[in-house]
Each structure stands twice: as structure tokens, then as C-alpha cells.
Design a protein around this motif. Sequence first.
Motif, PDB file in Angstrom:
ATOM      1  N   PHE A   1       0.841  -1.191   0.000  1.00 40.82           N
ATOM      2  CA  PHE A   1       0.000   0.000   0.000  1.00 40.82           C
ATOM      3  C   PHE A   1       0.877   1.241   0.000  1.00 40.82           C
ATOM      4  O   PHE A   1       1.885   1.297   0.701  1.00 40.82           O
ATOM      5  N   ILE A   2       0.476   2.236  -0.794  1.00 38.23           N
ATOM      6  CA  ILE A   2       1.176   3.515  -0.872  1.00 38.23           C
ATOM      7  C   ILE A   2       0.157   4.614  -0.594  1.00 38.23           C
ATOM      8  O   ILE A   2      -0.900   4.665  -1.246  1.00 38.23           O
ATOM      9  N   ASN A   3       0.456   5.507   0.341  1.00 35.61           N
ATOM     10  CA  ASN A   3      -0.381   6.686   0.526  1.00 35.61           C
ATOM     11  C   ASN A   3      -0.150   7.625  -0.647  1.00 35.61           C
ATOM     12  O   ASN A   3       0.982   7.778  -1.109  1.00 35.61           O
ATOM     13  N   ASN A   4      -1.201   8.281  -1.144  1.00 35.64           N
ATOM     14  CA  ASN A   4      -1.079   9.225  -2.244  1.00 35.64           C
ATOM     15  C   ASN A   4      -0.366  10.473  -1.743  1.00 35.64           C
ATOM     16  O   ASN A   4      -0.923  11.256  -0.991  1.00 35.64           O
ATOM     17  N   SER A   5       0.860  10.673  -2.180  1.00 38.89           N
ATOM     18  CA  SER A   5       1.669  11.803  -1.754  1.00 38.89           C
ATOM     19  C   SER A   5       1.296  13.098  -2.467  1.00 38.89           C
ATOM     20  O   SER A   5       1.833  14.150  -2.152  1.00 38.89           O
ATOM     21  N   ASP A   6       0.384  13.026  -3.436  1.00 39.29           N
ATOM     22  CA  ASP A   6       0.012  14.196  -4.248  1.00 39.29           C
ATOM     23  C   ASP A   6      -1.494  14.431  -4.208  1.00 39.29           C
ATOM     24  O   ASP A   6      -2.049  15.075  -5.087  1.00 39.29           O
TER      25      ASP A   6
ATOM     26  N   LEU B   1       2.727   8.460  -6.410  1.00 43.64           N
ATOM     27  CA  LEU B   1       3.199   7.113  -6.079  1.00 43.64           C
ATOM     28  C   LEU B   1       4.458   7.131  -5.220  1.00 43.64           C
ATOM     29  O   LEU B   1       5.106   6.101  -5.042  1.00 43.64           O
ATOM     30  N   ALA B   2       4.775   8.295  -4.664  1.00 42.06           N
ATOM     31  CA  ALA B   2       5.925   8.452  -3.770  1.00 42.06           C
ATOM     32  C   ALA B   2       7.212   7.950  -4.415  1.00 42.06           C
ATOM     33  O   ALA B   2       8.076   7.390  -3.763  1.00 42.06           O
ATOM     34  N   GLY B   3       7.313   8.139  -5.738  1.00 36.77           N
ATOM     35  CA  GLY B   3       8.515   7.737  -6.453  1.00 36.77           C
ATOM     36  C   GLY B   3       8.658   6.246  -6.686  1.00 36.77           C
ATOM     37  O   GLY B   3       9.648   5.796  -7.241  1.00 36.77           O
ATOM     38  N   ARG B   4       7.660   5.467  -6.272  1.00 35.69           N
ATOM     39  CA  ARG B   4       7.716   4.011  -6.452  1.00 35.69           C
ATOM     40  C   ARG B   4       7.469   3.668  -7.922  1.00 35.69           C
ATOM     41  O   ARG B   4       6.684   4.317  -8.606  1.00 35.69           O
ATOM     42  N   SER B   5       8.081   2.639  -8.387  1.00 35.38           N
ATOM     43  CA  SER B   5       7.971   2.205  -9.773  1.00 35.38           C
ATOM     44  C   SER B   5       6.850   1.184  -9.933  1.00 35.38           C
ATOM     45  O   SER B   5       6.772   0.221  -9.162  1.00 35.38           O
ATOM     46  N   VAL B   6       5.977   1.410 -10.915  1.00 31.59           N
ATOM     47  CA  VAL B   6       4.944   0.437 -11.270  1.00 31.59           C
ATOM     48  C   VAL B   6       4.949   0.273 -12.782  1.00 31.59           C
ATOM     49  O   VAL B   6       5.410   1.148 -13.513  1.00 31.59           O
ATOM     50  N   ASP B   7       4.450  -0.850 -13.241  1.00 31.90           N
ATOM     51  CA  ASP B   7       4.415  -1.137 -14.670  1.00 31.90           C
ATOM     52  C   ASP B   7       3.062  -0.839 -15.292  1.00 31.90           C
ATOM     53  O   ASP B   7       2.965  -0.574 -16.484  1.00 31.90           O
TER      54      ASP B   7
END
Length: 125
Positions: free
Chosen positions: A39-44, A58-64
Amino acid sequence: MKVCFPVEQNDGAASSVYGHFGSAPGFVVYDTETEELDFINNSDVAHEHGACNPVAALAGRSVDAIVVGGIGQGAIAKLMQDGIQVMRSASGIVEDDIKLYVKGELENLTMNMETCSHSSHSCSH
């Protein structure tokens, strides 16, 4: 591959896919290789309407790939520019959409499609 789902709250695989990417409170991320959820909190989340920054969200996290209920044209353009596949949720539930994603049965979104669901906000795009 890592597949991201905007959600209102973190209920894991039972989470409901949120109606609009940019204003979702958070994201459930499914890793197809490990079958793990994160889970990632929406940073924006507090951005101005139309000024969504998907990388910041996405807090700089990489997704495809991202599976959405709705998304604005600016966000979809930025995601596609970064090589991130954007698809429309078919079921509205993360667990069901994961199964459809793995089978290749989710609809790919393009810039020429109506991509905003209008269900969770009022917008003019």
C-alpha cells in the motif's frame, strides 16, 4: 510486474478501485511475480485539479501498470510517457481486476478515450 490500483482505503485485495486516479487517498500495488500486495499513501492528493503528478502520487515508487476507475487526460499522458500501461477497471474490486489483468482481459486506455469517470468529483475534462 507491479500493478497499481487507486483506492479509497486499504482493504487489501478486497479494496474498491477509486473513481479517479489523482484524488485517490492511496494505492494498492500487486506484484505479479511474488503475488504480494503493498500500500502507498497518495503523496500528491492535495494537488490542484488537472495538475496531478503521478510520480509524486506514487511516492517515487515504480509500477508497470495502473488499473483505474477514472483518470484525467493529463495524468494518463504523463503515465504513458513514462511507459506505464493504463487500463480501466472492469469489476471495481482489486482482487477481481488482478485476475482479469493476469488473463490479459482489461481494456487499455488511450489518450483518445473518455477516461474520467466523473463519479467521485465534478470536473470539466
